[in-house]
Write a protein that holds these residues in place. Structure first.
Motif, short mmCIF file in Angstrom:
data_model
loop_
_atom_site.label_atom_id
_atom_site.label_comp_id
_atom_site.label_asym_id
_atom_site.label_seq_id
_atom_site.Cartn_x
_atom_site.Cartn_y
_atom_site.Cartn_z
N UNK A 119 -42.63 3.07 21.78
CA UNK A 119 -43.43 2.49 22.86
C UNK A 119 -42.77 2.67 24.22
N UNK A 120 -43.58 2.75 25.27
CA UNK A 120 -43.09 2.84 26.64
C UNK A 120 -42.33 4.12 26.95
N UNK A 121 -42.78 5.24 26.46
CA UNK A 121 -42.11 6.52 26.68
C UNK A 121 -42.65 7.14 27.96
N UNK A 122 -41.75 7.56 28.86
CA UNK A 122 -42.17 8.19 30.12
C UNK A 122 -42.50 9.66 29.88
N UNK A 123 -43.12 10.28 30.90
CA UNK A 123 -43.46 11.71 30.78
C UNK A 123 -42.21 12.58 30.64
N UNK A 124 -41.18 12.22 31.35
CA UNK A 124 -39.92 12.98 31.24
C UNK A 124 -39.35 12.90 29.83
N UNK A 125 -39.43 11.73 29.22
CA UNK A 125 -38.91 11.56 27.86
C UNK A 125 -39.77 12.31 26.85
N UNK A 126 -41.05 12.48 27.15
CA UNK A 126 -41.91 13.25 26.25
C UNK A 126 -41.40 14.69 26.14
N UNK A 127 -41.00 15.25 27.27
CA UNK A 127 -40.49 16.62 27.26
C UNK A 127 -39.10 16.67 26.65
N UNK A 128 -38.21 15.77 27.08
CA UNK A 128 -36.83 15.80 26.61
C UNK A 128 -36.71 15.47 25.12
N UNK A 129 -37.41 14.48 24.67
CA UNK A 129 -37.23 13.99 23.29
C UNK A 129 -38.11 14.71 22.28
N UNK A 130 -39.36 15.01 22.68
CA UNK A 130 -40.32 15.54 21.71
C UNK A 130 -40.72 16.99 22.00
N UNK A 131 -40.28 17.56 23.10
CA UNK A 131 -40.59 18.94 23.45
C UNK A 131 -42.03 19.17 23.84
N UNK A 132 -42.68 18.14 24.38
CA UNK A 132 -44.08 18.26 24.79
C UNK A 132 -44.11 18.58 26.27
N UNK A 133 -44.77 19.67 26.67
CA UNK A 133 -44.87 19.97 28.11
C UNK A 133 -45.70 18.90 28.81
N UNK A 134 -45.24 18.49 29.97
CA UNK A 134 -45.92 17.42 30.71
C UNK A 134 -47.15 18.00 31.40
N UNK A 135 -48.28 17.37 31.15
CA UNK A 135 -49.53 17.75 31.81
C UNK A 135 -50.14 16.50 32.42
N UNK A 136 -51.14 16.70 33.26
CA UNK A 136 -51.78 15.56 33.92
C UNK A 136 -52.60 14.69 33.00
N UNK A 137 -52.95 15.20 31.81
CA UNK A 137 -53.79 14.42 30.90
C UNK A 137 -53.00 13.41 30.07
N UNK A 138 -51.68 13.55 30.03
CA UNK A 138 -50.87 12.63 29.24
C UNK A 138 -50.56 11.37 30.05
N UNK A 139 -50.63 10.21 29.41
CA UNK A 139 -50.39 8.95 30.13
C UNK A 139 -48.91 8.73 30.42
N UNK A 140 -48.65 7.90 31.41
CA UNK A 140 -47.28 7.55 31.76
C UNK A 140 -47.25 6.07 32.10
N UNK A 141 -46.62 5.20 31.41
CA UNK A 141 -45.90 5.38 30.16
C UNK A 141 -46.86 5.54 28.99
N UNK A 142 -46.29 5.96 27.85
CA UNK A 142 -47.12 6.25 26.69
C UNK A 142 -46.55 5.62 25.44
N UNK A 143 -47.43 5.43 24.48
CA UNK A 143 -47.03 5.08 23.12
C UNK A 143 -47.09 6.37 22.33
N UNK A 144 -46.03 6.66 21.59
CA UNK A 144 -45.94 7.91 20.85
C UNK A 144 -45.86 7.61 19.36
N UNK A 145 -46.64 8.34 18.57
CA UNK A 145 -46.60 8.21 17.11
C UNK A 145 -46.31 9.57 16.51
N UNK A 146 -45.33 9.62 15.62
CA UNK A 146 -45.03 10.84 14.88
C UNK A 146 -45.85 10.77 13.59
#
Length: 181
Positions: A119-146
């Motif tokens: 929970x509460x993952x920022x856009x920067x952490x999405x790229x650093x931790x999960x390797x997801x390129x940051x786009x405008x459609x992704x929320x900030x902050x986000x809840x992430x589920x694997x």
């Protein structure tokens, strides 16, 4: 000739009603005709009261029956083995998905289960931790589920709309919009 003129005229005029009709009318005043017995009012009140009570109980039961609540997110397939999805959703007061929650991609052919959530993952952490390129459609902050895939195949790196089960709520809550938080 001593009779009045009116009395003579009355004898000459025939009666307006038939004799049988007059006799029937007199009989009706003396005797009441036989009518079917009336049912007491409680005979009909009880079944209607029972039916109304059953309908109310059924309506309350259906309105409070728990049904799954889903939230929409964006699923991105990871190239790591085994194949898994990273589903990104906006942070909500309603909470995120629980481990083991069902995930369905919009096409319906790809299904999986949540194995981990953050929970509460920022856009920067999405790229650093999960390797997801940051786009405008992704929320900030986000809840992430694997999500571990159970059925279906997804091309790595593509963004796909996904529905994630985040809990249950009563059917009444769905109609009042209380699950949209």
């Amino acid at each position: 000739m001593g009779e009045p003129i009116n009395a003579a005229r009355q004898r000459e005029q025939p009666p307006i009603f038939r004799a049988e009709a007059v006799a029937h009318h007199r009989l009706g005043r003396e005797e009441k005709p036989a009518l079917p017995e009336e049912a007491p009012p409680t005979t009909f009140r009880r079944p209607w009261a029972v039916l109304g009570t059953l309908a109310a109980v059924l309506a309350i039961g259906v309105a409070t029956m728990p049904v799954p609540v889903h939230r929409q997110g964006t699923a991105v397939a990871r190239t790591a083995e085994p194949m898994s999805l990273v589903v990104v959703m906006p942070v909500s007061r309603a909470g995120g998905p629980a481990e083991g929650a069902a995930v369905v991609l919009r096409e319906g052919t790809v299904r999986g289960r949540v194995i981990q959530r953050f929970g509460g993952v920022s856009r920067g952490a999405l790229t650093a931790r999960f390797g997801i390129p940051v786009t405008g459609e992704l929320p900030d902050p986000a809840t992430v589920a694997i999500v571990r895939l159970d059925t279906g195949v997804v091309q790595p790196g593509g963004h796909h709309p996904a529905w994630v089960e985040v809990g249950t709520a009563s059917l009444l809550d769905h109609f009042t919009g209380r699950t949209d938080e």
